[in-house]
Scaffold this motif. Structure first.
Motif, PDB file in Angstrom:
ATOM      1  N   CYS A 185      -4.434  -0.692  -5.144  1.00 51.45           N
ATOM      2  CA  CYS A 185      -3.688  -0.701  -4.138  1.00 51.45           C
ATOM      3  C   CYS A 185      -3.473  -2.320  -3.742  1.00 51.45           C
ATOM      4  O   CYS A 185      -4.216  -3.023  -4.093  1.00 51.45           O
ATOM      5  N   ALA A 186      -2.348  -2.373  -2.889  1.00 52.95           N
ATOM      6  CA  ALA A 186      -1.610  -3.618  -2.760  1.00 52.95           C
ATOM      7  C   ALA A 186      -3.104  -4.684  -1.968  1.00 52.95           C
ATOM      8  O   ALA A 186      -3.175  -5.804  -1.965  1.00 52.95           O
ATOM      9  N   VAL A 187      -3.651  -3.776  -1.102  1.00 53.18           N
ATOM     10  CA  VAL A 187      -4.602  -4.660  -0.310  1.00 53.18           C
ATOM     11  C   VAL A 187      -5.691  -5.567  -1.020  1.00 53.18           C
ATOM     12  O   VAL A 187      -6.038  -6.489  -1.054  1.00 53.18           O
ATOM     13  N   CYS A 188      -6.098  -4.781  -2.008  1.00 54.66           N
ATOM     14  CA  CYS A 188      -7.084  -5.187  -3.017  1.00 54.66           C
ATOM     15  C   CYS A 188      -6.747  -6.291  -3.838  1.00 54.66           C
ATOM     16  O   CYS A 188      -7.299  -7.186  -4.338  1.00 54.66           O
ATOM     17  N   GLY A 189      -5.434  -6.395  -4.017  1.00 55.67           N
ATOM     18  CA  GLY A 189      -4.818  -7.366  -4.893  1.00 55.67           C
ATOM     19  C   GLY A 189      -4.945  -7.343  -6.259  1.00 55.67           C
ATOM     20  O   GLY A 189      -4.830  -8.138  -6.971  1.00 55.67           O
ATOM     21  N   VAL A 242       4.358  -8.949  11.048  1.00 52.34           N
ATOM     22  CA  VAL A 242       3.713  -7.823  10.227  1.00 52.34           C
ATOM     23  C   VAL A 242       3.631  -7.919   8.918  1.00 52.34           C
ATOM     24  O   VAL A 242       4.613  -8.878   8.336  1.00 52.34           O
ATOM     25  N   PHE A 243       2.828  -7.218   8.172  1.00 54.49           N
ATOM     26  CA  PHE A 243       3.145  -7.320   6.754  1.00 54.49           C
ATOM     27  C   PHE A 243       4.313  -7.280   6.197  1.00 54.49           C
ATOM     28  O   PHE A 243       4.711  -7.960   5.095  1.00 54.49           O
ATOM     29  N   SER A 244       5.142  -5.997   6.481  1.00 55.35           N
ATOM     30  CA  SER A 244       6.389  -5.904   5.918  1.00 55.35           C
ATOM     31  C   SER A 244       7.655  -6.936   6.407  1.00 55.35           C
ATOM     32  O   SER A 244       8.508  -7.020   5.431  1.00 55.35           O
ATOM     33  N   ALA A 245       7.328  -7.935   7.209  1.00 55.57           N
ATOM     34  CA  ALA A 245       8.220  -9.108   7.342  1.00 55.57           C
ATOM     35  C   ALA A 245       7.640 -10.229   6.493  1.00 55.57           C
ATOM     36  O   ALA A 245       8.705 -11.038   6.407  1.00 55.57           O
ATOM     37  N   LEU A 246       6.650 -10.192   5.763  1.00 56.54           N
ATOM     38  CA  LEU A 246       6.532 -11.435   5.205  1.00 56.54           C
ATOM     39  C   LEU A 246       7.194 -11.442   3.702  1.00 56.54           C
ATOM     40  O   LEU A 246       7.222 -10.376   3.289  1.00 56.54           O
ATOM     41  N   PRO A 247       7.760 -12.634   3.371  1.00 61.16           N
ATOM     42  CA  PRO A 247       7.857 -12.568   2.081  1.00 61.16           C
ATOM     43  C   PRO A 247       6.958 -12.283   0.843  1.00 61.16           C
ATOM     44  O   PRO A 247       5.730 -12.439   1.189  1.00 61.16           O
ATOM     45  N   PRO A 248       7.177 -11.627  -0.220  1.00 58.39           N
ATOM     46  CA  PRO A 248       6.114 -11.384  -1.154  1.00 58.39           C
ATOM     47  C   PRO A 248       5.193 -12.419  -1.271  1.00 58.39           C
ATOM     48  O   PRO A 248       3.645 -12.288  -1.402  1.00 58.39           O
ATOM     49  N   ALA A 249       5.583 -13.771  -1.357  1.00 54.16           N
ATOM     50  CA  ALA A 249       4.446 -14.730  -1.982  1.00 54.16           C
ATOM     51  C   ALA A 249       3.608 -14.801  -0.618  1.00 54.16           C
ATOM     52  O   ALA A 249       2.192 -15.071  -0.551  1.00 54.16           O
ATOM     53  N   GLN A 250       3.922 -14.674   0.607  1.00 48.31           N
ATOM     54  CA  GLN A 250       3.183 -15.047   1.819  1.00 48.31           C
ATOM     55  C   GLN A 250       2.021 -13.802   1.861  1.00 48.31           C
ATOM     56  O   GLN A 250       0.937 -14.058   2.000  1.00 48.31           O
ATOM     57  N   LYS A 251       2.648 -12.654   1.723  1.00 48.94           N
ATOM     58  CA  LYS A 251       1.901 -11.229   1.807  1.00 48.94           C
ATOM     59  C   LYS A 251       0.716 -11.554   0.689  1.00 48.94           C
ATOM     60  O   LYS A 251      -0.170 -11.262   1.052  1.00 48.94           O
ATOM     61  N   HIS A 252       1.102 -11.912  -0.556  1.00 49.74           N
ATOM     62  CA  HIS A 252       0.122 -11.747  -1.581  1.00 49.74           C
ATOM     63  C   HIS A 252      -1.046 -13.107  -1.480  1.00 49.74           C
ATOM     64  O   HIS A 252      -2.069 -12.806  -1.688  1.00 49.74           O
ATOM     65  N   ARG A 281      10.163  -2.897   3.670  1.00 50.71           N
ATOM     66  CA  ARG A 281       9.454  -3.977   2.704  1.00 50.71           C
ATOM     67  C   ARG A 281       7.910  -3.507   2.828  1.00 50.71           C
ATOM     68  O   ARG A 281       7.014  -4.730   2.727  1.00 50.71           O
ATOM     69  N   GLY A 282       7.434  -2.434   2.717  1.00 49.56           N
ATOM     70  CA  GLY A 282       6.173  -2.391   3.114  1.00 49.56           C
ATOM     71  C   GLY A 282       5.988  -0.711   2.790  1.00 49.56           C
ATOM     72  O   GLY A 282       6.750  -0.052   2.727  1.00 49.56           O
ATOM     73  N   PHE A 283       4.623  -0.559   2.931  1.00 52.38           N
ATOM     74  CA  PHE A 283       4.392   1.056   3.152  1.00 52.38           C
ATOM     75  C   PHE A 283       3.076   1.241   4.190  1.00 52.38           C
ATOM     76  O   PHE A 283       2.530   0.596   4.548  1.00 52.38           O
ATOM     77  N   GLY A 284       2.736   2.628   4.316  1.00 52.06           N
ATOM     78  CA  GLY A 284       1.698   2.781   5.269  1.00 52.06           C
ATOM     79  C   GLY A 284       1.828   2.053   6.730  1.00 52.06           C
ATOM     80  O   GLY A 284       3.117   2.058   7.466  1.00 52.06           O
TER      81      GLY A 284
END
Length: 109
Positions: free
Chosen positions: A105-109, A76-86, A60-63
């Motif tokens: 990229c995803a980090v910039c949002g 970790v980021f890859s374990a967070l549900p999308p709403a929490q990650k965002h 559920r992620g990359f890098g």
């Protein structure tokens, strides 16, 4: 090398290092240029956190998502549900400045 190769190498280099000394940051800089003018906009996103002791689910992620624990979170980021990650991303916290387009990229949002 694959993403897994890279984060496993990182984890190998951090063996024996306690959590308190595993500080890390995701940094993303995106730029958008208008091909019809000289206009260029840039945006920077930063998420602070730490490197986990072991990788999480890499599907559920990359890098480095499988080993990066954002500040204020337990997973970790890859374990967070999308709403929490965002919600962790700089855009969601109201960072000022220009915002890159949807291909940034995803980090910039």
């Amino acid at each position: 090398p694959t993403d897994r190769d890279r984060y496993m190498k990182l984890l190998g280099e951090l063996v024996g290092i306690p959590d308190a000394e595993r500080a890390a940051r995701f940094v993303c800089i995106a730029a958008a240029a208008d091909p019809h003018s000289d206009a260029v906009e840039t945006a920077e996103g930063v998420v602070s956190g730490r490197i986990a002791q072991q990788p999480g689910d890499p599907t559920r992620g990359f890098g480095y998502d499988a080993v990066f624990i954002p500040e204020g979170r337990q997973n970790v980021f890859s374990a967070l549900p999308p709403a929490q990650k965002h919600a962790t991303l700089p855009r969601a916290r109201g960072r000022p400045g220009p915002r890159p387009g949807p291909r940034a990229c995803a980090v910039c949002g």
